[in-house]
Design a protein around this motif. Structure first.
Motif, mmCIF file in Angstrom:
data_model
loop_
_atom_site.group_PDB
_atom_site.id
_atom_site.type_symbol
_atom_site.label_atom_id
_atom_site.label_comp_id
_atom_site.label_asym_id
_atom_site.label_seq_id
_atom_site.Cartn_x
_atom_site.Cartn_y
_atom_site.Cartn_z
ATOM 1 N N ASN A 499 19.751 40.165 62.503
ATOM 2 C CA ASN A 499 20.889 39.342 62.111
ATOM 3 C C ASN A 499 21.325 39.786 60.717
ATOM 4 O O ASN A 499 20.625 39.551 59.733
ATOM 5 C CB ASN A 499 20.506 37.860 62.107
ATOM 6 C CG ASN A 499 21.698 36.967 61.825
ATOM 7 O OD1 ASN A 499 21.990 36.651 60.683
ATOM 8 N ND2 ASN A 499 22.375 36.557 62.887
ATOM 9 N N LEU A 500 22.491 40.432 60.646
ATOM 10 C CA LEU A 500 22.990 40.977 59.389
ATOM 11 C C LEU A 500 23.914 39.965 58.721
ATOM 12 O O LEU A 500 24.896 39.529 59.321
ATOM 13 C CB LEU A 500 23.741 42.289 59.630
ATOM 14 C CG LEU A 500 24.333 42.963 58.390
ATOM 15 C CD1 LEU A 500 23.228 43.467 57.478
ATOM 16 C CD2 LEU A 500 25.264 44.103 58.790
ATOM 17 N N ASP A 501 23.599 39.601 57.474
ATOM 18 C CA ASP A 501 24.466 38.733 56.674
ATOM 19 C C ASP A 501 25.336 39.609 55.778
ATOM 20 O O ASP A 501 24.819 40.474 55.054
ATOM 21 C CB ASP A 501 23.642 37.795 55.797
ATOM 22 C CG ASP A 501 22.884 36.762 56.612
ATOM 23 O OD1 ASP A 501 23.507 36.141 57.483
ATOM 24 O OD2 ASP A 501 21.671 36.598 56.383
ATOM 25 N N VAL A 502 26.643 39.377 55.840
ATOM 26 C CA VAL A 502 27.589 40.129 55.017
ATOM 27 C C VAL A 502 28.259 39.154 54.047
ATOM 28 O O VAL A 502 28.852 38.161 54.463
ATOM 29 C CB VAL A 502 28.659 40.826 55.880
ATOM 30 C CG1 VAL A 502 29.663 41.549 54.988
ATOM 31 C CG2 VAL A 502 28.012 41.795 56.862
ATOM 32 N N THR A 503 28.137 39.454 52.751
ATOM 33 C CA THR A 503 28.771 38.644 51.718
ATOM 34 C C THR A 503 29.652 39.546 50.870
ATOM 35 O O THR A 503 29.201 40.603 50.410
ATOM 36 C CB THR A 503 27.726 37.952 50.827
ATOM 37 O OG1 THR A 503 26.903 37.111 51.639
ATOM 38 C CG2 THR A 503 28.405 37.111 49.761
ATOM 39 N N ASP A 504 30.891 39.120 50.672
ATOM 40 C CA ASP A 504 31.846 39.939 49.925
ATOM 41 C C ASP A 504 32.634 39.048 48.970
ATOM 42 O O ASP A 504 33.249 38.074 49.387
ATOM 43 C CB ASP A 504 32.797 40.652 50.898
ATOM 44 C CG ASP A 504 33.804 41.542 50.187
ATOM 45 O OD1 ASP A 504 34.704 40.999 49.524
ATOM 46 O OD2 ASP A 504 33.706 42.765 50.314
ATOM 47 N N LEU A 505 32.603 39.398 47.694
ATOM 48 C CA LEU A 505 33.430 38.744 46.688
ATOM 49 C C LEU A 505 34.337 39.814 46.093
ATOM 50 O O LEU A 505 33.855 40.771 45.480
ATOM 51 C CB LEU A 505 32.575 38.109 45.600
ATOM 52 C CG LEU A 505 33.343 37.578 44.378
ATOM 53 C CD1 LEU A 505 34.291 36.448 44.773
ATOM 54 C CD2 LEU A 505 32.384 37.115 43.285
ATOM 55 N N THR A 506 35.655 39.666 46.292
ATOM 56 C CA THR A 506 36.620 40.662 45.825
ATOM 57 C C THR A 506 37.594 40.012 44.863
ATOM 58 O O THR A 506 38.199 38.981 45.179
ATOM 59 C CB THR A 506 37.398 41.270 47.011
ATOM 60 O OG1 THR A 506 36.475 41.894 47.905
ATOM 61 C CG2 THR A 506 38.393 42.304 46.516
ATOM 62 N N ASN A 507 37.750 40.614 43.689
ATOM 63 C CA ASN A 507 38.706 40.157 42.684
ATOM 64 C C ASN A 507 39.677 41.298 42.394
ATOM 65 O O ASN A 507 39.248 42.427 42.125
ATOM 66 C CB ASN A 507 37.990 39.752 41.394
ATOM 67 C CG ASN A 507 36.973 38.657 41.629
ATOM 68 O OD1 ASN A 507 37.305 37.577 42.090
ATOM 69 N ND2 ASN A 507 35.706 38.944 41.308
ATOM 70 N N GLN A 508 40.974 40.997 42.445
ATOM 71 C CA GLN A 508 41.999 42.024 42.232
ATOM 72 C C GLN A 508 43.025 41.542 41.213
ATOM 73 O O GLN A 508 43.351 40.355 41.160
ATOM 74 C CB GLN A 508 42.727 42.354 43.543
ATOM 75 C CG GLN A 508 41.891 43.047 44.591
ATOM 76 C CD GLN A 508 42.691 43.352 45.840
ATOM 77 O OE1 GLN A 508 43.672 42.671 46.150
ATOM 78 N NE2 GLN A 508 42.297 44.375 46.571
ATOM 79 N N ILE A 509 43.540 42.485 40.452
ATOM 80 C CA ILE A 509 44.700 42.272 39.605
ATOM 81 C C ILE A 509 45.663 43.415 39.900
ATOM 82 O O ILE A 509 45.240 44.570 39.970
ATOM 83 C CB ILE A 509 44.318 42.205 38.113
ATOM 84 C CG1 ILE A 509 45.563 41.919 37.256
ATOM 85 C CG2 ILE A 509 43.581 43.447 37.657
ATOM 86 C CD1 ILE A 509 45.216 41.579 35.818
ATOM 87 N N TYR A 510 46.948 43.110 40.146
ATOM 88 C CA TYR A 510 47.833 44.167 40.641
ATOM 89 C C TYR A 510 49.275 43.949 40.215
ATOM 90 O O TYR A 510 49.685 42.852 39.813
ATOM 91 C CB TYR A 510 47.753 44.249 42.171
ATOM 92 C CG TYR A 510 48.251 43.020 42.894
ATOM 93 C CD1 TYR A 510 49.579 42.901 43.280
ATOM 94 C CD2 TYR A 510 47.376 41.970 43.199
ATOM 95 C CE1 TYR A 510 50.035 41.778 43.949
ATOM 96 C CE2 TYR A 510 47.822 40.844 43.859
ATOM 97 C CZ TYR A 510 49.158 40.748 44.231
ATOM 98 O OH TYR A 510 49.608 39.629 44.886
ATOM 99 N N LEU A 511 50.043 45.016 40.315
ATOM 100 C CA LEU A 511 51.488 45.006 40.160
ATOM 101 C C LEU A 511 52.099 45.415 41.489
ATOM 102 O O LEU A 511 51.563 46.299 42.176
ATOM 103 C CB LEU A 511 51.936 45.965 39.057
ATOM 104 C CG LEU A 511 51.479 45.651 37.636
ATOM 105 C CD1 LEU A 511 51.863 46.796 36.705
ATOM 106 C CD2 LEU A 511 52.086 44.346 37.134
ATOM 107 N N GLN A 512 53.216 44.791 41.842
ATOM 108 C CA GLN A 512 53.838 45.087 43.133
ATOM 109 C C GLN A 512 55.353 45.097 42.982
ATOM 110 O O GLN A 512 55.926 44.231 42.317
ATOM 111 C CB GLN A 512 53.444 44.038 44.172
ATOM 112 C CG GLN A 512 53.987 44.302 45.565
ATOM 113 C CD GLN A 512 53.581 43.205 46.549
ATOM 114 O OE1 GLN A 512 54.178 42.153 46.599
ATOM 115 N NE2 GLN A 512 52.536 43.471 47.317
ATOM 116 N N THR A 513 55.974 46.098 43.564
ATOM 117 C CA THR A 513 57.427 46.119 43.631
ATOM 118 C C THR A 513 57.832 46.132 45.090
ATOM 119 O O THR A 513 57.215 46.807 45.920
ATOM 120 C CB THR A 513 58.025 47.334 42.893
ATOM 121 O OG1 THR A 513 59.447 47.262 42.948
ATOM 122 C CG2 THR A 513 57.562 48.647 43.489
ATOM 123 N N VAL A 514 58.847 45.348 45.403
ATOM 124 C CA VAL A 514 59.274 45.166 46.786
ATOM 125 C C VAL A 514 60.690 45.686 46.938
ATOM 126 O O VAL A 514 61.604 45.249 46.229
ATOM 127 C CB VAL A 514 59.201 43.678 47.203
ATOM 128 C CG1 VAL A 514 59.682 43.498 48.630
ATOM 129 C CG2 VAL A 514 57.782 43.156 47.050
#
Length: 756
Positions: A499-514
């Motif tokens: 039984n595999l436990d997967v834990t992920d904490l992701t923090n992002q800071i970004y710029l975006q143009t649309v």
């Protein structure tokens, strides 16, 4: 004699003058007024009546209407013929117009995710939940009225229209009738048809207005005041319904409203010279899908009065004048934009959403798209605008009514075979730190605790700024051989799966143009804490097993590192629906360069991961489409890190990291540092919101697939699925039976609700 002669002379002159004054009156044609009542979809019968009026040769001198009668009447008064109106309304999708569903293409990527995650959104003011004033803001209807009435945009006195016109509305604060015979025509008739609870109230000259049918659904008195001698009236109003017919909130509201109007019509019908009442009892006020039958009922009722209509036409002594065909607006040039009512949102934000340049020719669809972009934000309760000629082109006067609610409570629920059951509670705050921004926090309860925090500062054309923080946790039974091939783990022949436990904490800071709302370019920096662990490998003896009732066995960690990376994304998404698209293109590419790590396994070297997905939907017919997608990914560099390898298997959306769904195999089944995948799905919509789904996918997955050239070889893995999909109020419900011929494996996948 002299006096007698003078008297006779004066008498002769008097009668001669009186005769000259009165004789021409016999030749003066009567002024004909047309009164069109409200009645929702039943008002389409007005078009059928107008056809017969034209056929009889009657010239209409004045038109007055309420609600749907105001809409049909205004279009006719502006110069459209009855046949043109019939053609316009036959191709109009009233369901889409009324529901005010903003096209997916009008939403930014943040707004797309927002609308495809939550099942229920409620205003949350002063920490108390409230309910919206209405189902729809009426924006789509208003856009269409502006387009159709562009040719009379500069006529602000409705008496100067090709046929003088008026309509009525109700002041919702005082209950008084409001006569609308001047102003901006689309705005006036929109106010007249603003049915309470269905549409947001309209505001004109400081008055809050709703449907005129509340006080005067048949404005015969107003038309007589204009000078009409003969009244033709078309009555499509609801009679009082029996309890068996009161099956919806709309019907009940109409019943309450009709208490007054039904009694009023007894006198008003008697005052109508030619009274036409189509037989439309079998239709409801929302039966817009039956427009052809409703129009026909109007024709039939009017033909019963054909003799009276022809007699009236003969008395008019009119010369035949043929109406000039009107071409609805298809392009315009906006030279100047005036914005009113934007207190919390900047001009740059609004102009960025509209996405067109001043002094350049644009199509009306471009203008409508820009208005939809503004509407999609949810920041405005109403967006009304006027188009006025300025000599060189057109002024756009935007009249915005900002949504005073800045905080929302959003709810959703979901079940799938990976994350299991989950309930989502979201709190969203607009203007959190400054104008044009929004902050959102998802708290997810269920078999696995998760959260998702987002902050987005939307600058439209310019670079927007965002911060994301997302915590994901799940567990899955996986083949022990997959773990041994990727991590340094002693072999144990007694263990087949763990039984595999997967834990992920992701923090992002970004710029975006649309660019437009479908294409975005994103650059940013990311921190990721990634843990792979299990309790399975800690085998306990009998004594330890007893102790484990109090103290659970310790975890074995395969990965427990912090990673720091820079990333870039290019995304194009013109799918009309995320889950059941019927048209559009999709392209998503992602490149991550991993620069630093806390290096739990002491094997970190700089590496990068690149992946891309390309898709299209081919519509074969209105209810049959084919979705084709190609996808691939590769890890670049010589690092021994395997935590970011691609792993295929399972069914679903929005997987964390590089886990990729693949029919025929269970979750986390096919690993490799590179892969290619081809996916196809045939979607047959056999009933509204019901889908029969036939899917197939093929893939090659292994290490160094692109270096060896094996990515172009015959696929090593394949899987197939047959499923059922339903578009429910909590999101899509999908059930799939899946199998693969390689390992004779089959399984059933369930997904209920929006993915989050």
């Amino acid at each position: 004699m002299g006096l007698k002669y003078i008297f006779l002379t004066l008498t002769f002159i008097f009668f001669e003058v009186m005769g000259m004054a009165q004789a021409p009156e016999k030749d003066v044609p009567p002024k004909v007024g047309l009164v069109l009542s409200g009645g929702g979809a039943k008002g389409l019968a007005h078009i059928g009546v107008l056809k017969v009026i034209e056929e009889a040769g009657v010239k209409v001198d004045y038109i007055g209407g309420t609600s749907m009668g105001a809409i049909v009447g205004a279009l006719y008064a502006s110069g459209y013929s009855a046949q043109e109106l019939d053609s316009i309304f036959r191709v109009t999708d009233f369901t889409k117009l009324i529901q005010d569903n903003v096209p997916r293409g009008a939403k930014t990527f943040y707004e797309k995710e927002d609308s495809e995650r939550y099942a229920l959104t409620l205003p949350f003011t002063d920490f108390s939940v409230s309910f919206p004033q209405a189902i729809s803001g009426g924006q789509n209807i208003f856009n269409e009225l502006v387009r159709l009435l562009f040719h009379v945009k500069d006529v602000h006195d409705f008496k100067k229209l090709p046929i003088p016109f008026l309509c009525v509305a109700t002041n919702v604060e005082t209950g008084q009738e409001v006569l609308l015979d001047h102003g901006y025509l689309p705005e006036a008739i929109m106010a007249s048809g603003t049915f309470p609870s269905l549409f947001e109230p309209s505001e004109i000259d400081g008055d809050i207005l709703v449907d005129g049918g509340v006080v005067n659904n048949y404005p015969i008195d107003k038309i007589k005041d204009l000078g009409a001698d003969i009244i033709i009236g078309v009555d499509v109003q609801h009679d009082l319904s029996t309890r068996e017919s009161l099956l919806s909130a709309t019907e009940i509201l109409l019943q309450i409203n009709n208490y007054r109007t039904v009694n009023d019509m007894k006198k008003k019908s008697e005052a109508t010279d030619i009274y036409i009442r189509p037989d439309i009892e079998e239709f409801s006020v929302i039966d817009f899908g039956k427009s052809a039958a409703i129009v026909k009922s109007g024709e039939e009722a009017a033909k019963e009065m054909m003799q009276e209509l022809e007699t009236l036409a003969q008395s008019q002594n009119k010369t035949e004048t043929r109406k000039k065909r009107i071409q609805p607006m298809d392009s315009l040039t906006i030279n100047r934009m005036i914005i009113r009512g934007n207190d919390q949102y900047t001009r740059g934000y609004i102009k960025g959403k509209l996405r067109f340049n001043l002094a350049e020719k644009i199509s009306f669809n471009d203008l409508k798209q820009g208005i939809n972009n503004l509407s999609a934000t949810g920041n405005f309760k109403a967006i009304r605008y006027e188009l006025i000629s300025n000599g060189l082109g057109t002024d756009l006067i935007l009249k915005l009514k900002e949504n005073p609610t800045k905080m929302f409570l959003k709810l959703s629920a979901h079940y799938d075979d990976l994350y299991k059951s989950a309930a989502l509670i979201n709190l969203t705050k607009k203007n959190f730190l400054m104008k044009d921004d929004v902050a959102s926090f998802d708290f997810i309860l269920g078999d696995h605790l998760r959260y998702n925090m987002q902050y987005y500062l939307d600058k439209g054309y310019y670079w927007s700024f965002g911060i994301n923080s997302k915590f994901t946790d799940f567990d899955e039974e996986v083949d022990f051989g997959l773990i041994r091939s990727n991590f340094s783990v002693p072999n144990d022949p007694n263990i087949r799966e763990i039984n595999l436990d997967v834990t992920d904490l992701t923090n992002q800071i970004y710029l975006q143009t649309v660019l437009q709302e479908e294409f975005a370019f994103t650059i940013g920096a990311e921190h990721k804490l990634l843990r792979y662990s299990t309790r399975t490998l800690n085998q306990l003896d009998g004594e330890a097993a007893e102790e484990s009732l109090i103290d659970p066995p310790e975890r074995t960690f395969f990965e427990n590192s912090n990673y720091f990376s820079a990333f870039g994304k290019i995304t194009l998404d013109t799918y009309d629906d995320k889950y059941f698209p019927t048209k559009g293109l999709y392209f998503d590419s992602d490149f991550h360069l991993y620069l630093f790590s806390s290096d739990f396994n002491d094997n970190f070297r700089e590496f990068s991961v690149a992946k891309a997905k390309l898709g299209t939907v081919i519509p074969f017919s209105h209810n049959l489409s084919f979705n084709l997608e190609a996808e691939g990914g590769v890890k670049l560099g010589t690092s021994a890190i395997t935590s970011f390898d691609f792993v295929l298997g399972g069914f679903g959306n929005d997987f964390v990291n590089n886990f990729v769904p693949f029919f025929g195999y269970d979750f986390l089944s096919l690993p490799g540092n590179s892969f290619v995948k081809l996916y196809g799905r045939l979607d047959y919509r056999f009933a509204p919101k019901n889908h029969l789904l036939l899917s197939a996918n093929f893939a090659n997955v292994e290490d160094d697939l692109f270096r060896t050239g094996d990515w172009f070889s015959e696929p090593s893995f394949s899987g197939y699925g047959i499923g059922y999909g339903f578009e429910s109020f909590i999101g899509p419900i999908q059930v799939y039976y899946s199998w693969t011929p390689e390992i004779k494996n089959d399984s059933i996948f369930f997904s209920i609700g929006y993915w989050f």
